[in-house]
Design an enzyme around this catalytic site. Structure first.
Site, PDB file in Angstrom:
ATOM      1  N   TYR A  15       0.888  -1.304   0.023  1.00  0.00           N
ATOM      2  CA  TYR A  15      -0.035   0.122   0.136  1.00  0.00           C
ATOM      3  C   TYR A  15       0.773   1.072  -0.072  1.00  0.00           C
ATOM      4  O   TYR A  15       0.284   2.238   0.107  1.00  0.00           O
ATOM      5  CB  TYR A  15      -0.960  -0.079   1.172  1.00  0.00           C
ATOM      6  CG  TYR A  15      -2.075  -1.004   1.360  1.00  0.00           C
ATOM      7  CD1 TYR A  15      -2.765  -1.228   0.315  1.00  0.00           C
ATOM      8  CD2 TYR A  15      -1.720  -2.216   1.916  1.00  0.00           C
ATOM      9  CE1 TYR A  15      -3.820  -2.249   0.159  1.00  0.00           C
ATOM     10  CE2 TYR A  15      -2.753  -3.255   2.001  1.00  0.00           C
ATOM     11  CZ  TYR A  15      -3.500  -3.354   1.229  1.00  0.00           C
ATOM     12  OH  TYR A  15      -4.640  -4.378   1.286  1.00  0.00           O
ATOM     13  N   HIS A  20      -4.838   6.195  -0.768  1.00  0.00           N
ATOM     14  CA  HIS A  20      -5.666   5.994   0.529  1.00  0.00           C
ATOM     15  C   HIS A  20      -4.510   6.297   1.664  1.00  0.00           C
ATOM     16  O   HIS A  20      -4.749   6.368   2.553  1.00  0.00           O
ATOM     17  CB  HIS A  20      -6.090   4.686   0.336  1.00  0.00           C
ATOM     18  CG  HIS A  20      -7.574   4.404   1.249  1.00  0.00           C
ATOM     19  ND1 HIS A  20      -8.330   5.605   1.260  1.00  0.00           N
ATOM     20  CD2 HIS A  20      -8.087   3.425   1.604  1.00  0.00           C
ATOM     21  CE1 HIS A  20      -9.409   5.176   1.734  1.00  0.00           C
ATOM     22  NE2 HIS A  20      -9.084   4.049   2.105  1.00  0.00           N
ATOM     23  N   PHE A  66      -5.276  -1.076   9.511  1.00  0.00           N
ATOM     24  CA  PHE A  66      -5.771  -1.069   8.361  1.00  0.00           C
ATOM     25  C   PHE A  66      -7.200  -0.093   8.574  1.00  0.00           C
ATOM     26  O   PHE A  66      -7.418   0.282   9.505  1.00  0.00           O
ATOM     27  CB  PHE A  66      -6.467  -2.355   7.575  1.00  0.00           C
ATOM     28  CG  PHE A  66      -5.490  -3.409   7.125  1.00  0.00           C
ATOM     29  CD1 PHE A  66      -5.052  -3.060   5.953  1.00  0.00           C
ATOM     30  CD2 PHE A  66      -5.100  -4.290   7.998  1.00  0.00           C
ATOM     31  CE1 PHE A  66      -4.213  -4.143   5.383  1.00  0.00           C
ATOM     32  CE2 PHE A  66      -4.069  -5.126   7.225  1.00  0.00           C
ATOM     33  CZ  PHE A  66      -3.623  -5.099   6.202  1.00  0.00           C
ATOM     34  N   ASN A  68      -9.873   0.817   7.768  1.00  0.00           N
ATOM     35  CA  ASN A  68     -11.475   0.551   8.314  1.00  0.00           C
ATOM     36  C   ASN A  68     -11.662   0.334   9.751  1.00  0.00           C
ATOM     37  O   ASN A  68     -12.702   0.301  10.331  1.00  0.00           O
ATOM     38  CB  ASN A  68     -12.038  -0.263   7.462  1.00  0.00           C
ATOM     39  CG  ASN A  68     -12.368  -0.127   6.026  1.00  0.00           C
ATOM     40  OD1 ASN A  68     -12.014   0.745   5.754  1.00  0.00           O
ATOM     41  ND2 ASN A  68     -13.051  -1.166   5.454  1.00  0.00           N
ATOM     42  N   ASN A 114     -14.018   5.362   5.635  1.00  0.00           N
ATOM     43  CA  ASN A 114     -14.397   4.415   6.463  1.00  0.00           C
ATOM     44  C   ASN A 114     -13.477   4.495   7.521  1.00  0.00           C
ATOM     45  O   ASN A 114     -13.851   4.211   8.899  1.00  0.00           O
ATOM     46  CB  ASN A 114     -14.325   3.152   5.789  1.00  0.00           C
ATOM     47  CG  ASN A 114     -15.321   2.556   4.891  1.00  0.00           C
ATOM     48  OD1 ASN A 114     -16.590   3.015   5.246  1.00  0.00           O
ATOM     49  ND2 ASN A 114     -15.352   1.881   3.910  1.00  0.00           N
TER      50      ASN A 114
END
Length: 189
Positions: A15, A20, A66, A68, A114
């Site tokens: 990532y 994000h 993560f 969320n 989120n």
């Protein structure tokens, strides 16, 4: 007084430098210029670095839960370090703003994000300061998930670098002035 500045993102090299993860990228830029190192705080599910600025302890945080589940780490650290919600700033990506735009807000809904939903759920309020960084909308035919988990276009590299430097300047201004509203007035654009 103690402050906590949280950048949102997803852990793992897969990532790195994705849209994000712009919150992680912003935190990395800020701490690099302050010469701060992170340590993994497994009990809090976060990477944490700290320093003193103007006799105030400042914690810089990258949750490793993560996106969320970011609220788990944020709530645990606020509680452990006895940090007031008024001394929390969260930096994260915003789809509804063009790439590289910055917006400071003192409160508000999650707006479909989120990570912010998780934080609001865990700390029980929308009343915390935030810095939103625009990542733009997905191109025609691209899903939101592929967009946010994709890397920035090469054309955006200079814009993103300038944006991260502006966020760094704004956070340092805030830490000197100790006033989020003045920072908003100076850096919202």
């Amino acid at each position: 007084m103690v402050k906590m500045i949280v950048g949102l993102g997803n852990p793992g090299s897969k990532y790195d430098n994705t849209k994000h993860n712009i919150g992680f990228m912003a935190i990395d830029t800020i701490v690099k210029n302050l010469d701060i190192n992170f340590t993994e705080e497994k009990n809090f599910k976060a990477l944490v670095g700290s320093t003193f600025i103007n006799q105030e302890k400042i914690y810089f945080v990258k949750p490793v839960t993560f996106m969320n589940n970011s609220g788990i780490a944020v709530k645990a650290l606020l509680t452990y370090y006895n940090i007031s919600i008024q001394d929390l700033i969260v930096i994260y990506d915003d789809l509804d703003m063009e790439v590289g735009k910055i917006r400071f807000r003192q409160k508000g809904s999650a707006g479909g994000h989120n990570g912010i939903k998780s934080i609001i759920s865990h700390i029980g309020t929308q009343e915390f300061d935030r810095i939103k960084i625009g990542i733009g909308r997905p191109k025609q035919g691209m899903t939101v998930i592929n967009h946010v988990l994709g890397k920035f276009d090469q054309d955006d590299d200079i814009t993103i670098k300038n944006t991260l430097n502006k966020v760094d300047n704004a956070v340092n201004y805030y830490l000197q002035m100790k006033n989020f509203e003045k920072t908003m007035q100076k850096y919202n654009g």
